[in-house]
Design an enzyme around this catalytic site. Structure first.
Site, PDB file in Angstrom:
ATOM      1  N   GLY A  28      41.985  44.934  71.703  1.00  0.00           N
ATOM      2  CA  GLY A  28      41.723  46.328  71.536  1.00  0.00           C
ATOM      3  C   GLY A  28      40.843  47.759  72.365  1.00  0.00           C
ATOM      4  N   TYR A  48      28.457  44.524  71.762  1.00  0.00           N
ATOM      5  CA  TYR A  48      27.428  43.540  72.103  1.00  0.00           C
ATOM      6  C   TYR A  48      28.277  42.440  70.636  1.00  0.00           C
ATOM      7  CZ  TYR A  48      22.881  42.392  70.011  1.00  0.00           C
ATOM      8  OH  TYR A  48      21.637  41.594  70.011  1.00  0.00           O
ATOM      9  N   CYS A  64      39.163  37.267  70.145  1.00  0.00           N
ATOM     10  CA  CYS A  64      40.372  36.758  69.774  1.00  0.00           C
ATOM     11  C   CYS A  64      40.396  34.956  71.537  1.00  0.00           C
ATOM     12  CB  CYS A  64      41.486  37.624  70.682  1.00  0.00           C
ATOM     13  SG  CYS A  64      42.625  36.262  71.332  1.00  0.00           S
ATOM     14  N   CYS A  69      42.395  33.156  69.162  1.00  0.00           N
ATOM     15  CA  CYS A  69      43.376  32.910  69.269  1.00  0.00           C
ATOM     16  C   CYS A  69      43.039  32.404  71.055  1.00  0.00           C
ATOM     17  CB  CYS A  69      44.215  33.770  69.843  1.00  0.00           C
ATOM     18  SG  CYS A  69      44.146  35.518  69.338  1.00  0.00           S
ATOM     19  N   PRO A  71      40.367  29.388  72.072  1.00  0.00           N
ATOM     20  CA  PRO A  71      40.096  28.540  71.833  1.00  0.00           C
ATOM     21  C   PRO A  71      40.846  27.397  70.730  1.00  0.00           C
ATOM     22  CG  PRO A  71      38.695  29.804  70.517  1.00  0.00           C
ATOM     23  CD  PRO A  71      39.703  30.681  71.892  1.00  0.00           C
ATOM     24  N   LYS A  72      41.279  28.711  69.870  1.00  0.00           N
ATOM     25  CA  LYS A  72      42.223  27.899  68.441  1.00  0.00           C
ATOM     26  C   LYS A  72      43.944  27.164  69.427  1.00  0.00           C
ATOM     27  CE  LYS A  72      45.270  30.017  66.859  1.00  0.00           C
ATOM     28  NZ  LYS A  72      45.231  31.156  66.057  1.00  0.00           N
ATOM     29  N   TYR A 205      45.608  31.415  57.220  1.00  0.00           N
ATOM     30  CA  TYR A 205      46.257  30.778  58.501  1.00  0.00           C
ATOM     31  C   TYR A 205      45.875  30.082  59.157  1.00  0.00           C
ATOM     32  CZ  TYR A 205      44.790  35.230  61.485  1.00  0.00           C
ATOM     33  OH  TYR A 205      44.179  36.612  61.955  1.00  0.00           O
ATOM     34  N   GLU A 209      45.397  26.624  60.675  1.00  0.00           N
ATOM     35  CA  GLU A 209      44.910  26.132  61.543  1.00  0.00           C
ATOM     36  C   GLU A 209      43.861  25.277  62.026  1.00  0.00           C
ATOM     37  OE1 GLU A 209      47.301  30.464  63.162  1.00  0.00           O
ATOM     38  OE2 GLU A 209      44.626  30.080  63.147  1.00  0.00           O
ATOM     39  N   HIS A 480      71.706  22.976  73.157  1.00  0.00           N
ATOM     40  CA  HIS A 480      71.670  21.570  72.946  1.00  0.00           C
ATOM     41  C   HIS A 480      70.798  20.199  73.337  1.00  0.00           C
ATOM     42  CE1 HIS A 480      73.661  18.837  69.206  1.00  0.00           C
ATOM     43  NE2 HIS A 480      73.480  18.307  70.654  1.00  0.00           N
ATOM     44  N   GLU A 485      68.373  26.388  68.252  1.00  0.00           N
ATOM     45  CA  GLU A 485      70.232  26.412  67.947  1.00  0.00           C
ATOM     46  C   GLU A 485      70.490  26.067  66.415  1.00  0.00           C
ATOM     47  OE1 GLU A 485      72.986  23.349  69.508  1.00  0.00           O
ATOM     48  OE2 GLU A 485      71.363  21.917  69.256  1.00  0.00           O
TER      49      GLU A 485
END
Length: 512
Positions: A28, A48, A64, A69, A71-72, A205, A209, A480, A485
């Site tokens: 951010g 820092y 992140c 996010c 490295p995960k 989560y 994860e 398909h 779908e």
């Protein structure tokens, strides 16, 4: 009112060192600082990194990029490659027994992160944002101070100040040995050696994860859970994730938490609340995160902090009109990188480009990157019933196996088999549309468990945001044979009481 107007007039007449001070160089803060600079603002960004409890530090870019996010997702991908080796042999690939090397994985991940750190510094330089690798703190509502490293304290001022310091993992202080010996997501991605037999504490989560990719990297993994999985998410989908992870070999200790962690020559001895104990090489806590507000001297600026330990805001504005907050530190916010980025950019446009557009925190898509992923946008079934009334909700459901996995005949672990012939992996996909009856079955909740949930959910999120109804979904001709779908052919509702488990083997669609 008159005092507020007077203060605004004073601000307009004051001279400042900068137009915009940003404290926190995560997603951010980075996005907001660069956006502000692109509109001509004079911007300084402070970043820092305080070391983790185990001494781990990292570079520019925040959670992140360094310990979240990115490295995960890379370790998630590594784990999927391991699981796919079973499928590869079924489809004719011939190779010897695979063995995973943690050091190689860690090196690849960390090298990529360092390249991103370098790119972010260049990005700030190219947009003429001043970057200071210093720990800033408030000296007043328009001023911050920092130690220059030579014993000198420097103070600078700005018309606007943004807080974007993010959060850090919480380790309980009442569990002896936890802070001393346990790691968190701040540490796992840079461990010099394989974590070995691992206890993951938590049902978030992040916990699932980490447990998921460690298990698929052929490590022995146990998850200790206090209550339910994925609190705040749709519970049918959360339970589905838990079932799939158990079929893959993850062990769960439910309604059980560690009460003591002791370091021995053989590893970490963990005592549990159910009276049991076990030995582990690594204990990873993922029981929640807290806003990293310590040391900011918010009181000197008059910024209020809520009972949650986070900052109350209205449209990113704190109780002090020229001080703002985005990301994980705002009360009632969403702890998601793209949310912090979007909020930070939109705030900068309002401050420096005359925009009036506000951030929309509703219908934000997200994905849990467990081995079989879970993506969603909108309301969970429980939340929809609470908001709109149970009688006003209709839920469409379908459960099936991915075509490729069915053909490869993936098997569940021995401990999950009820008899010698019970080896087939369960249905690995679940689709769910939560619809509002009194609005022509407008879809207010989209949920999908299965492979590539992040990619699938990102696309369908637009339909939910634009107010698509169940009939709109039905108008779409499916591609398909794909898992996605499934959302074009769903006919079974929860209220019907019928089974929504597929009987055939064409993946998410129909073969005839």
């Amino acid at each position: 009112f008159f005092e507020f107007v007077s203060n605004k007039e004073k601000l307009c007449n004051m001279s400042f060192d900068y137009d915009y001070i940003v404290i926190g160089g995560g997603s951010g803060g980075m996005a907001s600082s660069k956006e502000a600079a692109s509109h001509g603002a004079k911007v300084v960004l402070f970043d820092y990194v305080k070391p983790s409890t185990q001494g781990t530090k990292w570079g520019l870019g925040g959670t992140c990029v360094n310990v979240g996010c990115v490295p995960k997702k890379l370790m998630h991908y590594a784990s999927l490659l391991g699981a796919a080796q079973h499928d590869a042999k079924a489809f004719g690939w011939e190779f010897g027994e695979a063995k995973h090397n943690w050091v190689t994985l860690k090196t690849t991940v960390q090298n990529h992160i360092r390249s991103l750190n370098f790119g972010y510094r260049n990005g700030l330089r190219s947009t003429k944002v001043t970057y200071l690798n210093k720990l800033a703190r408030f000296a007043g509502p328009n001023s911050v101070e920092y130690d220059e490293g030579d014993g000198q304290v420097k103070t600078i001022t700005a018309k606007h100040i943004l807080l974007s310091v993010g959060g850090r993992p919480t380790i309980p202080a009442d569990v002896p040995g936890a802070k001393e010996y346990a790691i968190t997501s701040d540490d796992i991605f840079s461990l010099k050696e394989s974590p070995g037999k691992t206890l993951v504490v938590g049902a978030s989560y992040i916990a699932l994860e980490c447990a998921g990719f460690l298990n698929e990297l052929q490590l022995d993994v146990t998850v200790a859970v206090r209550s339910i999985l994925l609190r705040g998410f749709d519970q049918q989908c959360a339970e589905k994730i838990g079932e799939l992870m158990q079929d893959q070999g993850v062990k769960f200790k439910k309604q059980t938490l560690p009460t003591k962690i002791e370091k021995t020559d053989a590893g970490l001895k963990v005592q549990f609340s159910d009276g049991s104990e076990d030995m582990f090489n690594t204990v990873l806590y993922a029981t929640g995160r807290h806003a990293d507000l310590a040391g900011l001297a918010l009181d000197k600026a008059g910024v209020q902090v809520g009972s949650s330990g986070k900052i109350p805001v209205t449209n990113e504005v704190t109780n002090v009109p020229n001080i703002y907050a985005v990301g994980d530190i705002i009360e009632g916010g969403l702890e998601l990188t793209p949310v912090a980025i979007r909020a930070g950019e939109m705030l900068a446009r309002r401050l420096f480009a005359g925009s009036t557009q506000q951030m929309d925190y509703v219908n934000v898509p997200t994905t849990v990157f467990t081995p079989f992923e879970y993506g969603c946008v909108g309301y969970s079934e429980e939340a929809a019933e609470a908001k709109f009334g149970k009688d006003n909700i209709e839920t469409y459901l379908f459960e099936w196996s991915t075509l490729e996995l069915s053909a490869a005949h993936r098997t569940k672990v021995q401990a999950r088999r009820e008899h010698e012939f019970d080896d087939a992996f369960g249905l690995n996909c679940l689709s769910k549309l939560v619809c509002l009856k009194n609005e022509n079955e407008r879809v207010v909740g989209f949920h999908y468990v299965g492979p590539n949930a992040g990619e699938i959910t990102q696309g369908y999120a637009l339909a939910v945001i634009l107010g698509a109804t169940k009939k709109d979904f039905d108008k779409v001709v499916g591609i398909h044979p794909t898992d996605a779908e499934a959302f074009t052919t769903m006919t079974i509702t929860r209220s019907s009481g019928e089974s929504f488990a597929a009987a055939g083997g064409c993946g998410g669609g129909k073969c005839g």
